[in-house]
Write a protein that holds these residues in place. Structure first.
Motif, short mmCIF file in Angstrom:
data_model
loop_
_atom_site.label_atom_id
_atom_site.label_comp_id
_atom_site.label_asym_id
_atom_site.label_seq_id
_atom_site.Cartn_x
_atom_site.Cartn_y
_atom_site.Cartn_z
N PRO A 1 -18.53 10.91 24.92
CA PRO A 1 -18.46 10.81 23.46
C PRO A 1 -17.86 12.06 22.82
CG PRO A 1 -20.62 10.15 24.26
CD PRO A 1 -19.88 10.73 25.43
N LEU A 2 -16.93 11.84 21.91
CA LEU A 2 -16.34 12.92 21.12
C LEU A 2 -16.89 12.95 19.71
CD1 LEU A 2 -12.60 12.57 22.19
CD2 LEU A 2 -14.30 14.20 23.05
N VAL A 3 -17.40 11.80 19.27
CA VAL A 3 -17.96 11.68 17.93
C VAL A 3 -19.39 11.16 18.06
CG1 VAL A 3 -17.77 10.54 15.67
CG2 VAL A 3 -15.70 11.20 16.92
N GLY A 4 -20.29 11.83 17.38
CA GLY A 4 -21.66 11.35 17.30
C GLY A 4 -21.87 10.68 15.95
N VAL A 5 -22.43 9.49 15.96
CA VAL A 5 -22.78 8.79 14.72
C VAL A 5 -24.30 8.73 14.69
CG1 VAL A 5 -22.59 6.66 13.39
CG2 VAL A 5 -20.67 7.41 14.82
N VAL A 6 -24.88 9.43 13.73
CA VAL A 6 -26.34 9.48 13.66
C VAL A 6 -26.81 8.99 12.30
CG1 VAL A 6 -26.60 11.30 15.38
CG2 VAL A 6 -26.34 11.91 13.00
N MET A 7 -27.99 8.41 12.32
CA MET A 7 -28.57 7.87 11.10
C MET A 7 -30.07 8.14 11.11
SD MET A 7 -27.86 4.02 12.41
CE MET A 7 -26.43 4.62 13.30
N GLY A 8 -30.64 8.18 9.93
CA GLY A 8 -32.05 8.50 9.80
C GLY A 8 -32.99 7.40 10.24
N SER A 9 -32.56 6.15 10.15
CA SER A 9 -33.41 5.03 10.56
C SER A 9 -32.54 3.82 10.84
CB SER A 9 -34.44 4.69 9.48
OG SER A 9 -33.79 4.13 8.35
N LYS A 10 -33.14 2.80 11.45
CA LYS A 10 -32.37 1.60 11.79
C LYS A 10 -31.84 0.89 10.55
CE LYS A 10 -36.31 -1.51 12.24
NZ LYS A 10 -37.07 -2.39 13.12
N SER A 11 -32.47 1.08 9.41
CA SER A 11 -31.98 0.43 8.19
C SER A 11 -30.62 0.99 7.77
CB SER A 11 -33.00 0.57 7.06
OG SER A 11 -33.20 1.92 6.73
N ASP A 12 -30.26 2.19 8.21
CA ASP A 12 -28.96 2.78 7.90
C ASP A 12 -27.84 2.20 8.74
OD1 ASP A 12 -30.33 4.44 6.14
OD2 ASP A 12 -30.44 6.10 7.57
N CYS A 13 -28.20 1.45 9.77
CA CYS A 13 -27.20 0.91 10.71
C CYS A 13 -26.21 -0.02 10.02
CB CYS A 13 -27.91 0.19 11.85
SG CYS A 13 -26.80 -0.27 13.18
N ALA A 14 -26.67 -0.77 9.03
CA ALA A 14 -25.77 -1.69 8.33
C ALA A 14 -24.62 -0.95 7.67
CB ALA A 14 -26.55 -2.49 7.28
N VAL A 15 -24.85 0.28 7.24
CA VAL A 15 -23.80 1.10 6.63
C VAL A 15 -22.98 1.80 7.70
CG1 VAL A 15 -23.35 3.12 5.17
CG2 VAL A 15 -25.02 1.40 4.46
N LEU A 16 -23.65 2.46 8.64
CA LEU A 16 -22.95 3.27 9.64
C LEU A 16 -22.18 2.42 10.64
CD1 LEU A 16 -23.02 6.41 9.63
CD2 LEU A 16 -24.84 5.37 8.32
N SER A 17 -22.45 1.12 10.69
CA SER A 17 -21.67 0.24 11.57
C SER A 17 -20.20 0.24 11.19
CB SER A 17 -22.24 -1.18 11.55
OG SER A 17 -22.09 -1.75 10.26
N ALA A 18 -19.89 0.51 9.92
CA ALA A 18 -18.49 0.59 9.49
C ALA A 18 -17.78 1.75 10.19
CB ALA A 18 -18.41 0.73 7.97
N ALA A 19 -18.48 2.85 10.43
CA ALA A 19 -17.89 3.97 11.16
C ALA A 19 -17.68 3.60 12.62
CB ALA A 19 -18.79 5.20 11.06
#
Length: 171
Positions: A5-23
């Motif tokens: 992995p060159l990029v880490g995508v992190v989120m505070g909780s599983k509810s943020d996944c709907a947004v971070l899935s775009a990344a």
């Protein structure tokens, strides 16, 4: 490009996944090795510190961090690593992401976080910005990114407003 992995995508909780899935979608489309993790600034601070402190040695070159509410995740990560952190505000409260935006964008001098727009557009742009950062030293990624951008331009050029209006207006 490596499989690490060159990029880490992190989120505070599983509810943020709907947004971070775009990344994640953009990173996949550009064939950029990445990882996605839940790392809460408030509920798992030790995990956050370990993630940030080991990011560079694990090969991460950019971290995309999404958070809502107080949105401490991007700033706390940035305080523990020199790997660039791109913050994505998530609309998680009645303030519709404005609280998260202000929290992320108001970092003190010396601990920068690149702050993107609230929501999915911000997450997608964070991935594109990460790709542009990586492409400064990766010619093949630069070409993939240029092709991706050209395809978006072509999509707009192929749009026919008359057809769109005919589809949207009751006949």
């Amino acid at each position: 490009m490596s499989d690490k992995p060159l990029v880490g995508v992190v989120m505070g909780s599983k509810s943020d996944c709907a947004v971070l899935s775009a990344a994640v979608d953009i990173l996949r489309a550009l064939d950029i090795p990445h990882e996605a993790k839940i790392v809460s600034a408030h509920r798992t601070p030790d995990r956050l510190f370990q993630y940030a402190e080991t990011a560079r040695q694990r090969g991460l070159r950019v971290i995309i961090a999404g958070a809502g509410g107080a949105a401490h995740l991007p700033g706390m990560l940035a305080s523990k690593t020199l790997v660039p952190v791109l913050g994505v505000p998530v609309a998680a409260t009645q303030l519709n992401g404005m609280d998260a935006l202000l929290s992320i964008v108001q970092m003190p001098k010396g601990v920068p976080v690149g702050t993107l727009a609230i929501g999915k557009a911000g997450a997608a742009n964070a991935a594109l910005l990460a790709a542009e950062i990586l492409a400064t030293t990766d010619a093949a990624l630069y070409e993939r990114l240029a092709e991706w951008r050209a395809a978006r331009t072509q999509e707009v050029l192929e749009q026919n407003i008359d057809q769109i209006l005919d589809q949207e207006l009751p006949g």
